[in-house]
Structure formats: C-alpha cells, structure tokens
Design an enzyme around this catalytic site. Structure first.
Site, PDB file in Angstrom:
ATOM      1  N   LYS A  52     -16.475   2.491   5.276  1.00 28.79           N
ATOM      2  CA  LYS A  52     -16.266   3.878   4.858  1.00 28.79           C
ATOM      3  C   LYS A  52     -17.530   4.534   4.292  1.00 28.79           C
ATOM      4  O   LYS A  52     -17.610   5.753   4.226  1.00 28.79           O
ATOM      5  CB  LYS A  52     -15.142   3.974   3.832  1.00 28.79           C
ATOM      6  N   SER A 303     -13.380  -4.511   8.988  1.00 29.59           N
ATOM      7  CA  SER A 303     -13.670  -3.206   8.368  1.00 29.59           C
ATOM      8  C   SER A 303     -13.936  -3.247   6.877  1.00 29.59           C
ATOM      9  O   SER A 303     -14.518  -2.305   6.339  1.00 29.59           O
ATOM     10  CB  SER A 303     -12.543  -2.227   8.699  1.00 29.59           C
TER      11      SER A 303
HETATM   12  C1  PLP Z   1      -9.913   3.184   5.898  1.00 30.88           C
HETATM   13  C2  PLP Z   1      -9.869   1.823   6.431  1.00 30.88           C
HETATM   14  C3  PLP Z   1      -9.371   1.560   7.728  1.00 30.88           C
HETATM   15  C4  PLP Z   1      -8.782   2.617   8.613  1.00 30.88           C
HETATM   16  O1  PLP Z   1      -9.641   3.703   8.842  1.00 30.88           O
HETATM   17  P1  PLP Z   1      -9.059   5.128   9.289  1.00 30.88           P
HETATM   18  O2  PLP Z   1     -10.239   5.955   9.531  1.00 30.88           O
HETATM   19  O3  PLP Z   1      -8.210   5.629   8.148  1.00 30.88           O
HETATM   20  O4  PLP Z   1      -8.201   4.904  10.482  1.00 30.88           O
HETATM   21  C5  PLP Z   1      -9.416   0.241   8.174  1.00 30.88           C
HETATM   22  N1  PLP Z   1      -9.884  -0.762   7.408  1.00 30.88           N
HETATM   23  C6  PLP Z   1     -10.367  -0.549   6.164  1.00 30.88           C
HETATM   24  C7  PLP Z   1     -10.870  -1.706   5.386  1.00 30.88           C
HETATM   25  C8  PLP Z   1     -10.379   0.750   5.637  1.00 30.88           C
HETATM   26  O5  PLP Z   1     -10.838   0.951   4.407  1.00 30.88           O
END
Ligand code: PLP
Length: 336
Positions: A52, A303
């Site tokens: 993010k 992510s």
């Molecule tokens: C925000 C997030 C997502 C999903 O992202 P979006 O843009 O909301 O679809 C996936 N994994 C993690 C760790 C996140 O913080």
C-alpha cells in the site's frame, strides 16, 4: 479520468527509491505442488510491510504544499502507507478505522506519528468520518482504492514483475477494493494482453466479486477474518476500480478461512515467510485447486506481513483461533 499505462510508468518514477523493487522469488514447494514455475512477489518486504506504500506515496507526493493534511479510511495497511508518506512530507495525517481493525495495525500507524480514530464497526462508517474530516477540517481525503494516483501506484508492481519475468502467464492478485488488482491488471494487460489475471478474495463479504456478479456495486457484510486486509465493500459510488476489475480480471476466486490458514502455514514452513492472511490468498486458491486453468509461469503478490503476531503464532502452533464468534480449528503442519 481514464487511467493508462503511462500513469503507472509515471507513478514508478515518483515512488522510485522509496517503495519499489521488491524481490520476485521462486517457491520450490508451490512449483512442485502445481507443476508450474510459481513465483512470489514479496511486497511484505516494503518498509511499511505492505504494498500500500506504493499508492499512498504516489497520491501524497502529488499534493500541493500548504494543505492542512491528509485523511483516509483504512483496514490498516493503507493508513500505514498514508502515515509514512505524510511523515515524509511533514503533514498531519488522520486515519479512520473500524472497531474490528487489528491492534497491531493501529499501533503501526500511530508509531509513524499519525492520529487514529476508531469509528463504527465497518469500513463504510470509517469512510464517512474521513469524508467529514475532509469537509470540515480541510484535510485531503485519499481513498484506499478508488483514487487514480493510488491505482497507478499499485500498478507499478506489474511493471516490476513483467520486467523481471516477461514469461509470466498467470498472475494471482489479492482482491478487496480493487486498487491493487485494478492497477496491476491495467498495467499487465497493456504490456502483455494475453496474460491471465485472477483476483482472489475470501468467501465472506467478497465486495468486488459480488459487484461483478450483480453488475453493480452492492453492500456486503464485514466479518472478523484472517484476511482482515480484504474486508469492506467497494463503495456504492465506486468510480474506477469496479469497471477496471470487471473488464480486466479473467476470473475471481473465493477462498475460505481454513484455506487461508493452510496457505499461511505453507508460506511460513516451506518458504520461511511471515505474511498476513490477506497476502496468501493466491497460494490458498492454488492449493485448494480453485484456479481452473493454471497456465505457468505463475506469479502471486504476497501483499503484506502485518499480521497480529499472537494469532499468527497460534496458527503456526496448530492451535484454534477465534474470529469474532467463529472458532477456526487448528491444524498442525505438515498435515497428517
Ligand atoms: C489492501 C490490501 C489488499 C487488497 O487491496 P485492494 O486494493 O483493496 O484490493 C490485499 N492485501 C493486503 C495485505 C492489503 O493491505
């Protein structure tokens, strides 16, 4: 506002040196499991522990000097990215979160000097507060997903994956509001039109999946989940990520809490990687045999790593964990 590959390429220049170039590493265990090269894009290694930072930096670095500050709603990681970016610029940041946000994420945001407000029990309620702060206190609101600069920032992940491995055929992307999947899909399909893009989310409260099925954004309930980063709807007035995900994702796949638990164990015990539940859904989908046409090489985005460590260690020890009123039974690894 029509986003293009150029916006993503410009975002890459903007965030360069702060939030770029995480490793793309093979997972021998997952490759063995699915009989295809299986690659992990390690966004858990970003300075805030999640991808993010890319979108948040791209958005906050574009703001003019002299504004009162920034605000957002967040399930945790977007707020941490905004806090990091605001600190870099010496700006005030106020992050609005719901009562089900994990304490580890609240603490991480406060540690970067941002204010946290806990409002209501859903992302929607937290969002109403961030919009009020924007209106009444002149803060600039940065959506966690439905913002062109945020989407372009997240899309830079696709540039890096395809620069390192142009042969990737299938990309498995964790999916919630769709900033990540939308940005990645936009860039990946512009570079390689026949790449297969699969959005993966949990089966309880799957906002984007439901919206694509219904043909329009719908309200979904929110639950305490191992994948807390994937909770919340896509906004009934969604402008950007709904059309992007609807038009560019080849498939959306849903995984259960048990499947997320199993994937967290695989990533930890086989690849020695600590990741939060929302980050392992690509592995979970493959391990559960839920991706119908798995063409390799396959890559997935790990992510984030900002798990609650008390819960994480219980999962690894094979103990039960409480998710609201749901008891998720423990499983020892390797399973017998
Ligand atoms: C925000 C997030 C997502 C999903 O992202 P979006 O843009 O909301 O679809 C996936 N994994 C993690 C760790 C996140 O913080």
């Amino acid at each position: 506002m029509k986003l293009s590959l150029l916006d993503v390429q410009n975002a890459a220049k903007t965030i360069s040196g702060q939030a770029d170039n995480t490793p793309l590493v093979p997972s021998p265990f997952m490759s063995e499991q699915c009989g295809q090269d299986f690659l992990l894009k390690l966004e858990n290694m970003q300075p805030i522990g999640a991808f993010k930072l890319r979108g948040a930096l791209n958005a906050v670095l574009a703001l003019p000097d002299g504004i009162a500050g920034v605000t957002c709603c967040s399930s945790g990681n977007h707020g941490r990215g905004i806090a990091f970016a605001a600190k870099m610029r010496g700006m005030r940041a106020v992050v609005c979160m719901s009562s089900i946000a994990p304490q580890a994420k609240v603490d991480g945001i406060r540690a970067l000097g941002a204010e946290v407000r806990i409002i209501g029990d859903t992302q929607d309620e937290a969002n109403i507060e961030s919009l009020r702060l924007a209106r009444e206190e002149g803060l600039v609101e940065v959506s966690p997903f439905d913002d062109p600069a945020v989407i372009a920032g997240q899309g830079t992940i696709a540039l890096e994956i395809l620069a390192a491995r142009p042969d990737v055929e299938t990309l498995l992307v964790p999916l919630s509001g769709g900033g990540l999947a939308g940005g990645v899909a936009l860039a990946a399909k512009a570079i390689k039109p026949d790449i297969q893009l699969v959005g993966v989310t949990m089966d309880r409260g799957a906002g984007m999946h439901e919206a694509i099925r219904a043909g329009k954004p719908t309200d979904v309930p929110e639950f305490v989940s191992l994948a807390d980063a994937l909770g919340g709807g896509i906004g009934l007035d969604n402008k950007l990520t709904f059309p992007l995900c609807r038009d560019l994702l080849d498939e959306t796949v849903l995984v259960t809490e048990e499947e997320i638990r199993d994937a967290m164990q695989v990533l930890f015990f086989e690849d020695r990687i600590v990741a939060e539940g929302g980050a392992v859904v690509g592995l979970a989908a493959v391990l559960a045999g839920k991706v119908p046409d798995l063409r390799g090489p396959v890559a997935t985005i790990i992510s984030g790593r900002n798990a609650d460590m008390a819960r994480f260690t219980k999962i690894m020890a094979g103990e039960d964990v409480m998710l609201g009123d749901l008891v998720l039974p423990g499983r020892t690894y390797p399973p017998t």
